[in-house]
Design a protein around this motif. Structure first.
Motif, PDB file in Angstrom:
ATOM      1  N   MET A 180       0.853  -1.196   0.000  1.00  0.00           N
ATOM      2  CA  MET A 180       0.000   0.000   0.000  1.00  0.00           C
ATOM      3  C   MET A 180       0.884   1.240   0.000  1.00  0.00           C
ATOM      4  N   ARG A 181       0.533   2.210  -0.805  1.00  0.00           N
ATOM      5  CA  ARG A 181       1.308   3.437  -0.910  1.00  0.00           C
ATOM      6  C   ARG A 181       0.506   4.602  -0.338  1.00  0.00           C
ATOM      7  N   ILE A 182       1.167   5.433   0.468  1.00  0.00           N
ATOM      8  CA  ILE A 182       0.560   6.652   0.996  1.00  0.00           C
ATOM      9  C   ILE A 182       1.363   7.841   0.495  1.00  0.00           C
ATOM     10  N   ILE A 183       0.676   8.801  -0.088  1.00  0.00           N
ATOM     11  CA  ILE A 183       1.304  10.048  -0.515  1.00  0.00           C
ATOM     12  C   ILE A 183       0.696  11.162   0.314  1.00  0.00           C
ATOM     13  N   GLY A 184       1.517  11.901   1.033  1.00  0.00           N
ATOM     14  CA  GLY A 184       0.978  12.966   1.877  1.00  0.00           C
ATOM     15  C   GLY A 184       2.068  13.743   2.568  1.00  0.00           C
ATOM     16  N   GLY A 185       1.672  14.809   3.234  1.00  0.00           N
ATOM     17  CA  GLY A 185       2.621  15.739   3.824  1.00  0.00           C
ATOM     18  C   GLY A 185       3.262  15.248   5.110  1.00  0.00           C
ATOM     19  N   THR A 186       4.457  15.745   5.347  1.00  0.00           N
ATOM     20  CA  THR A 186       5.139  15.622   6.635  1.00  0.00           C
ATOM     21  C   THR A 186       5.396  17.043   7.107  1.00  0.00           C
ATOM     22  N   TYR A 187       4.644  17.449   8.123  1.00  0.00           N
ATOM     23  CA  TYR A 187       4.660  18.846   8.559  1.00  0.00           C
ATOM     24  C   TYR A 187       4.862  18.931  10.068  1.00  0.00           C
ATOM     25  N   ARG A 188       5.410  20.050  10.484  1.00  0.00           N
ATOM     26  CA  ARG A 188       5.542  20.291  11.918  1.00  0.00           C
ATOM     27  C   ARG A 188       4.198  20.784  12.451  1.00  0.00           C
ATOM     28  N   GLU A 189       3.765  20.195  13.564  1.00  0.00           N
ATOM     29  CA  GLU A 189       2.499  20.575  14.191  1.00  0.00           C
ATOM     30  C   GLU A 189       2.762  21.012  15.621  1.00  0.00           C
ATOM     31  N   SER A 235       2.534  28.078   8.277  1.00  0.00           N
ATOM     32  CA  SER A 235       3.792  28.670   7.827  1.00  0.00           C
ATOM     33  C   SER A 235       4.369  27.807   6.717  1.00  0.00           C
ATOM     34  N   GLY A 236       4.824  28.442   5.665  1.00  0.00           N
ATOM     35  CA  GLY A 236       5.423  27.684   4.571  1.00  0.00           C
ATOM     36  C   GLY A 236       4.551  27.584   3.353  1.00  0.00           C
ATOM     37  N   ILE A 237       3.399  28.277   3.353  1.00  0.00           N
ATOM     38  CA  ILE A 237       2.582  28.303   2.144  1.00  0.00           C
ATOM     39  C   ILE A 237       3.417  28.931   1.024  1.00  0.00           C
ATOM     40  N   GLY A 238       3.428  28.310  -0.124  1.00  0.00           N
ATOM     41  CA  GLY A 238       4.309  28.736  -1.206  1.00  0.00           C
ATOM     42  C   GLY A 238       5.460  27.778  -1.411  1.00  0.00           C
ATOM     43  N   SER A 239       5.607  26.824  -0.490  1.00  0.00           N
ATOM     44  CA  SER A 239       6.620  25.795  -0.673  1.00  0.00           C
ATOM     45  C   SER A 239       6.298  24.962  -1.914  1.00  0.00           C
ATOM     46  N   ARG A 240       7.312  24.511  -2.612  1.00  0.00           N
ATOM     47  CA  ARG A 240       7.116  23.756  -3.854  1.00  0.00           C
ATOM     48  C   ARG A 240       7.867  22.424  -3.782  1.00  0.00           C
ATOM     49  N   LEU A 241       7.280  21.424  -4.413  1.00  0.00           N
ATOM     50  CA  LEU A 241       7.987  20.151  -4.587  1.00  0.00           C
ATOM     51  C   LEU A 241       9.106  20.358  -5.594  1.00  0.00           C
ATOM     52  N   GLN A 242      10.271  19.822  -5.315  1.00  0.00           N
ATOM     53  CA  GLN A 242      11.396  19.985  -6.241  1.00  0.00           C
ATOM     54  C   GLN A 242      11.417  18.912  -7.329  1.00  0.00           C
ATOM     55  N   GLN A 243      10.477  17.971  -7.232  1.00  0.00           N
ATOM     56  CA  GLN A 243      10.273  17.024  -8.316  1.00  0.00           C
ATOM     57  C   GLN A 243       8.841  16.519  -8.251  1.00  0.00           C
ATOM     58  N   ASP A 244       8.320  16.070  -9.381  1.00  0.00           N
ATOM     59  CA  ASP A 244       6.944  15.583  -9.435  1.00  0.00           C
ATOM     60  C   ASP A 244       6.811  14.269  -8.675  1.00  0.00           C
ATOM     61  N   ILE A 245       5.582  13.993  -8.233  1.00  0.00           N
ATOM     62  CA  ILE A 245       5.267  12.709  -7.609  1.00  0.00           C
ATOM     63  C   ILE A 245       4.465  11.885  -8.607  1.00  0.00           C
ATOM     64  N   ASP A 246       4.930  10.690  -8.878  1.00  0.00           N
ATOM     65  CA  ASP A 246       4.253   9.765  -9.793  1.00  0.00           C
ATOM     66  C   ASP A 246       4.386   8.370  -9.196  1.00  0.00           C
ATOM     67  N   GLU A 247       3.325   7.908  -8.522  1.00  0.00           N
ATOM     68  CA  GLU A 247       3.392   6.646  -7.784  1.00  0.00           C
ATOM     69  C   GLU A 247       2.222   5.744  -8.162  1.00  0.00           C
ATOM     70  N   SER A 248       2.461   4.452  -8.084  1.00  0.00           N
ATOM     71  CA  SER A 248       1.395   3.475  -8.327  1.00  0.00           C
ATOM     72  C   SER A 248       1.562   2.300  -7.378  1.00  0.00           C
ATOM     73  N   ASP A 249       0.445   1.677  -7.051  1.00  0.00           N
ATOM     74  CA  ASP A 249       0.442   0.492  -6.195  1.00  0.00           C
ATOM     75  C   ASP A 249      -0.933  -0.135  -6.315  1.00  0.00           C
ATOM     76  N   ASP A 250      -1.116  -1.291  -5.717  1.00  0.00           N
ATOM     77  CA  ASP A 250      -2.429  -1.922  -5.735  1.00  0.00           C
ATOM     78  C   ASP A 250      -3.445  -1.027  -5.029  1.00  0.00           C
ATOM     79  N   VAL A 251      -3.066  -0.522  -3.854  1.00  0.00           N
ATOM     80  CA  VAL A 251      -3.914   0.396  -3.084  1.00  0.00           C
ATOM     81  C   VAL A 251      -3.100   1.653  -2.796  1.00  0.00           C
ATOM     82  N   VAL A 252      -3.703   2.811  -3.033  1.00  0.00           N
ATOM     83  CA  VAL A 252      -3.018   4.079  -2.825  1.00  0.00           C
ATOM     84  C   VAL A 252      -3.934   5.014  -2.042  1.00  0.00           C
TER      85      VAL A 252
END
Length: 402
Positions: free
Chosen positions: A1-10, A86-103
């Motif tokens: 299973m693949r999870i795509i999502g943020g890692t942020y300070r809370e 804080s950090g709105i405007g941050s950009r990914l430095q590369q695209d995300i392209d992922e696949s799996d049975d469940v995402v």
């Protein structure tokens, strides 16, 4: 299973909470004990690399880190307040392209292209502000489910009625399932063939920050990996979110994920109206009343807003409002005589009383607590308990009123 999502300070001031997690990390940590290999794809700033590696290792998460241009943090005063981001405007430095049975794909604060593919894909937009089409990932899936809150359904459809909005999402976007998360009122499961409400699970305490992340991860696991039908998966997700709200522990126990252990459920048919009792004579009092009112909406009757300040004539109007409510939440930190009177009046009428105070005057509140009022020192817990009490009483009264 693949999870795509943020890692942020809370960080949250009351109650104290400070960690590097975010939607993706929390969802992956929640499933670390599920028996399914879970891979996290997330973004961090280079200054967070060492800490992120330690956090992932601590929670048993296998992470594929991408770089972003800025660090991102969410700061809450209480869990009921909207976060300062804080950090709105941050950009990914590369695209995300992922696949799996469940995402499971969460919306991210970082701008950038996200593309996912799988047999079953679950999307949770996770946008704290205005949600637009550009915030959604590009998805290729045999079956696709969305988990959204009510605000997100309205923003994406332009329809105020979330039941109709969910149906529109199913029809317009060729989705298999839409789960509308409704906080203390549970969730609404919509498919092409039916709509069904799943009640919220009762907990002793409530820490709601991150509960939606855990909900989405448990739903994706149950629907995607375990083959549960949407209502069964939503029920498992509700129990998993409740486990997080009460304990803030990872991972979610397997007996919760497989449905072996369940909690009592708030009657899904009961909505109920909460009477918000509290002084509103200075800035801090009015601020607290406004925060709590927003958290209770739409099922709230607030004398501060419905009647307002005035002379002796407000007493009758306030009590008339109270008589139409199904519970009362009394804010007692200032020992306001009017609030205590309203709570006592509710007790006499058989209306459930929930009180909140960080520093309760035990002598002053003796009659209330001694006659069955529930008292909490945590604001989020008090708000949820008041809503659940109202929903339960409304459901119990419904047959007699038909």
């Amino acid at each position: 299973m693949r999870i795509i999502g943020g890692t942020y300070r809370e960080q949250c001031a009351f109650p104290s909470h400070h960690e590097l997690t975010g939607s993706g990390m929390r969802a992956a940590a929640a499933l670390a004990g599920s028996g399914v290999e879970v891979l996290l794809t997330s973004a961090i700033h280079q200054s967070e690399q060492i800490e992120a590696d330690v956090v992932a290792a601590t929670y048993g998460v296998t992470a594929n880190w991408l770089m972003r241009t800025r660090s991102v943090s969410f700061s809450y005063f209480t869990p009921l307040n909207a976060p300062v981001i804080s950090g709105i405007g941050s950009r990914l430095q590369q695209d995300i392209d992922e696949s799996d049975d469940v995402v499971l794909a969460f919306g991210m604060i970082e701008s950038g292209h996200v593309k996912v593919a799988g047999r079953r894909v679950v999307v949770d937009p996770q946008r704290p502000r205005n949600l637009t089409e550009e915030d959604l990932p590009a998805v290729s899936a045999d079956e696709q489910a969305w988990t959204l809150n009510e605000r997100e359904v309205r923003q994406l459809t332009g329809i105020d009625d979330v039941r109709e909005g969910a149906k529109r999402l199913i029809a317009d976007r060729d989705l298999s399932v839409v789960v509308t998360k409704r906080g203390p009122r549970g969730a609404l499961v919509t498919t092409a063939g039916y709509q069904q409400t799943v009640g919220a699970c009762v907990t002793e305490s409530v820490f709601p920050i991150g509960s939606g992340d855990v909900y989405a991860s448990a739903f994706a696991w149950a629907w995607g990996n375990a083959g549960a039908d949407p209502v069964e998966a939503a029920t498992i997700a509700s129990n998993a979110a409740a486990q997080w709200c009460e304990t803030r522990n990872y991972p979610i126990p397997m007996d919760v994920l497989d449905g072996s252990v369940t909690r009592d459920v708030v009657p899904p048919a009961g909505s109920g109206l909460v009477y918000l009792a509290g002084p509103f004579f200075n800035l801090q009092q009015r601020w607290l009343v406004d925060v709590v009112k927003d958290a209770l909406s739409p099922g709230v009757w607030s004398p501060s807003h419905e009647v307002g300040p005035g002379g002796l004539e407000v007493a009758k109007k306030d009590l008339e409002g109270l008589e139409h409510c199904d519970s009362i939440l009394a804010l007692l930190d200032d020992n306001d005589p009017g609030t205590l009177f309203e709570a006592g009046y509710a007790t006499k009428m058989g209306i459930p009383v929930v009180t909140y105070a960080e520093n309760l005057d035990a002598e002053g509140a003796k009659m209330l607590i001694g006659s069955g009022a529930q008292h909490f020192t945590d604001l989020s817990t008090a708000v949820y308990k008041a809503q659940w009490a109202a929903a339960t009483r409304a459901a119990e009264r419904a047959p007699a009123e038909e």
